[in-house]
Enzyme design. Structure first.
Site, PDB file in Angstrom:
ATOM      1  N   SER A  17      32.579   4.318  36.333  1.00  0.00           N
ATOM      2  CA  SER A  17      32.536   3.301  35.353  1.00  0.00           C
ATOM      3  C   SER A  17      31.251   3.592  33.917  1.00  0.00           C
ATOM      4  CB  SER A  17      31.944   1.727  35.893  1.00  0.00           C
ATOM      5  OG  SER A  17      33.180   1.553  36.325  1.00  0.00           O
ATOM      6  N   LYS A  62      23.988  -3.023  30.277  1.00  0.00           N
ATOM      7  CA  LYS A  62      25.228  -3.629  30.564  1.00  0.00           C
ATOM      8  C   LYS A  62      24.825  -4.827  31.355  1.00  0.00           C
ATOM      9  CE  LYS A  62      29.066  -2.002  33.860  1.00  0.00           C
ATOM     10  NZ  LYS A  62      29.367  -0.937  34.765  1.00  0.00           N
ATOM     11  N   SER A  64      34.392   0.316  34.026  1.00  0.00           N
ATOM     12  CA  SER A  64      33.899  -1.113  33.490  1.00  0.00           C
ATOM     13  C   SER A  64      32.888  -1.271  32.510  1.00  0.00           C
ATOM     14  CB  SER A  64      33.152  -1.840  34.807  1.00  0.00           C
ATOM     15  OG  SER A  64      32.120  -1.102  35.405  1.00  0.00           O
TER      16      SER A  64
END
Lengths: 98, 494
Positions: free
Chosen positions: B176, B77, B152
């Site tokens: 997330s 990420k 996210s």
């Protein structure tokens, strides 16, 4: 209904150091009023006797040994700087005219 | 080979049947084939990945004893810094920035020989539930390209579901990792707060942020968790105690005699019927395996969302003050430092980030602090107490991970409150610092899209997530006959 005026948002934006257009201020003031109404519920349950929690772990100060250790070189630390000069971050004028 | 689990890939590497270079090339080819449609990656480090793979192959050839996941590729990420590799956090603010150091998670991945393929898309600074708040482009759900992959960490979940990587790293501040896992039919774990180092994780809300493993199977997640987890002196909130035995727990999958608490407040209104049906079917599977299903009540969870949307914006308004146009990131505007700062933050931050900074600035401002931030902190105490009481009655707690399956891109983009509701079942875990996992519960009857089953356990009881998660996963696999992702559209077929 919480009412956050455009002037309130303008003041918050100034505190948060973000320029905002008139449109943005207008839009945010109506949105923030709705969001604040939704989150104001926290006031319903939080009695005087309930202590606040700022952090999930019961920690106080965390120390390490006071010893030298490897760190970034000046070149590495400055590698992402928008402007630099003589191993320093170069920034626009901070203090106003006297 | 790319559709196998990371554990199977690792076994093929260990037996010499496969080289890491071949495995890495196969994933890079898959990315070339499908990422135009999925848009999971912001940056692909082709050369770096192949170089790492060559090094692992050489070490293996030399007879070196390697870590179990050595040579297996992973997607990172973009909120996690990796030395020399662009790290944007999905924001224009950091466009072009290359960090001068590795986060602890990255350092541990490198030490274990895990191959980092590239950086995955995300909502800007991890604020969002759909990855639509990325300043670059939205990511598409491999199950239906018109839908969101969660957020996210939607880039990481989409990369797993599209077989672009068998492992990924996410971060979970309010859901997330878990919500993207739920809506893509993958597995995601939010470890106990302090269980995985935050050093080098760009901060959003420091008392809630937690990095964790994303994978396609529970066992894969356990292996990855063991690589990245454990004490780190560079993070002052890291727990100085050994990690529980996670891989062992996943291998000893069993729920016989365990008490599983169904949280009364995390179902009903607002939850899609098909999601609840799958949740109840999973409960039946657990009961068949010998678990004792009990109902528990957590009366203050209904205030969790409100508390979260005060605490997280408050912390973010402080954390994001670091983006001042002076030391890294973009700079624009003329005049004094303050004018440059104002102009840069206007240009560099997107709508949701500004909304949260302003909300947080308000909640922390004098005259409102007690009513908003202070009250939210008290609710946080009440939620932790709810968990403590519930864990007296049950070994783990369960709920649906997200109230609905993946919605259409654009559907909720202009309604922040509707968007925030996606995290209603995941937020309590973050507020209390306990741990949670999402595993696929099946495909909802209404739309044929995946839903998630969430298991929560107390602080440093992460092994229970793996033990129960692996047991349920095995039961559902034998019921379905094939992994859930085998039913996803074949994106590669041109």
């Amino acid at each position: 209904m919480s009412k956050i005026s455009r002037a309130d948002v303008a003041n918050l934006a100034r505190l948060a150091r973000i320029d905002m257009s008139e449109d943005e201020l207008e839009h945010l003031s109506s949105e923030l009023s709705v969001i604040l109404d939704a989150v104001a519920r926290v006031q319903e349950v939080a009695g005087e006797d309930v202590p606040p929690t700022s952090h999930p772990l019961p920690m106080t100060n965390v120390f390490r040994a006071d010893e030298n250790r490897a760190s970034l070189t000046p070149e590495e630390a400055l590698s992402g700087a928008p402007a630099k000069e003589e191993q320093r971050f170069k920034v626009p004028k901070i203090l106003g005219e006297e | 080979m790319i559709e196998k689990s990371a554990t199977e890939m690792a076994a093929a590497l260990q037996s010499g049947e496969l080289s890491s270079v071949d495995l890495t090339n196969a994933h890079l080819a898959r990315i070339d084939e499908v990422d135009e449609k999925v848009k999971a990656f912001l940056h692909i480090d082709r050369d770096g990945a192949l170089k790492q793979a060559e090094a692992v192959d050489a070490r293996r050839k030399a007879g070196e004893k390697l870590s179990p996941l050595a040579g297996v590729p992973l997607a990172l990420k973009d909120v996690m810094v990796q030395k020399g590799i662009p790290t944007t956090c999905g924001s224009k603010m950091l466009e072009g920035w290359r960090p001068p150091y590795d986060s602890t998670v990255v350092a541990r991945l490198k030490a274990a020989g895990v191959i980092i393929l590239g950086k995955t898309n995300m909502d800007e600074f991890a604020m969002g539930s759909s990855t639509e708040n990325s300043a670059y482009f939205p990511t598409h759900n491999p199950w239906d390209l018109t839908r969101i992959p969660g957020g996210s960490g939607g880039g990481s979940s989409a990369a797993l579901a599209a077989f672009e990587a068998p492992l990924a790293i996410g971060t979970d501040t309010g859901g997330s990792i878990r919500q993207p896992a739920a809506v893509t039919g993958t597995v995601g774990v939010k470890p106990t707060y302090g269980g995985v180092s935050r050093y080098g994780l760009v901060a959003f809300s420091s008392s809630l942020d937690q990095a964790g493993p994303c994978a396609r199977t529970v066992l894969d997640a356990a292996y990855l968790h063991e690589v990245i987890g454990g004490y780190d002196p560079l993070d002052s909130t890291s727990i100085n105690a050994p990690l529980p035995q996670l891989v062992t727990a996943a291998k000893n999958a069993s729920v016989k005699g365990m008490k599983i608490g169904v949280i009364k407040e995390l179902q009903g209104d607002g939850y899609q019927a098909g999601v609840l049906k799958l949740f109840n079917e999973s409960l039946e599977e657990l009961a068949k395996l010998g678990a004792d299903i009990v109902e528990v009540s957590c009366p203050h969870f209904e205030y969790a969302l409100a508390a979260y949307y005060l605490i997280a914006p408050s912390e973010c308004s402080s954390n994001l003050a670091r983006f001042d146009a002076m030391r890294y990131g973009i700079r624009t505007g003329e005049g004094s430092a303050e004018e440059v700062m104002n102009a840069t933050r206007e240009l560099g931050f997107g709508k949701e980030v500004k909304r949260r900074i302003i909300l947080g600035t308000y909640a922390l401002s004098s005259g409102y602090y007690d009513a908003y931030y202070g009250s939210a902190q008290k609710v946080r105490t009440l939620i932790s107490r709810d968990f403590e009481q519930a864990f007296e009655k049950a070994d783990v707690l369960v709920s649906p991970t997200a109230p609905t399956t993946a919605f259409k891109i654009g559907e909720k983009a202009n309604d922040p409150i509707a968007m925030y509701l996606n995290d209603i079942a995941t937020i309590p875990t973050n507020l209390a610092g306990v741990c949670g996992i999402s595993i696929p519960s099946g495909l909802a009857q209404e739309d044929g899209l995946p839903a998630g089953f969430q298991i929560m356990a107390g602080a440093m009881k992460d092994d229970r997530l793996y033990q129960v998660g692996a047991a349920l996963e095995a039961a559902l696999l034998s019921k379905w006959g094939a992994p859930i992702l085998s039913k996803a559209p074949k994106l590669g077929a041109k």
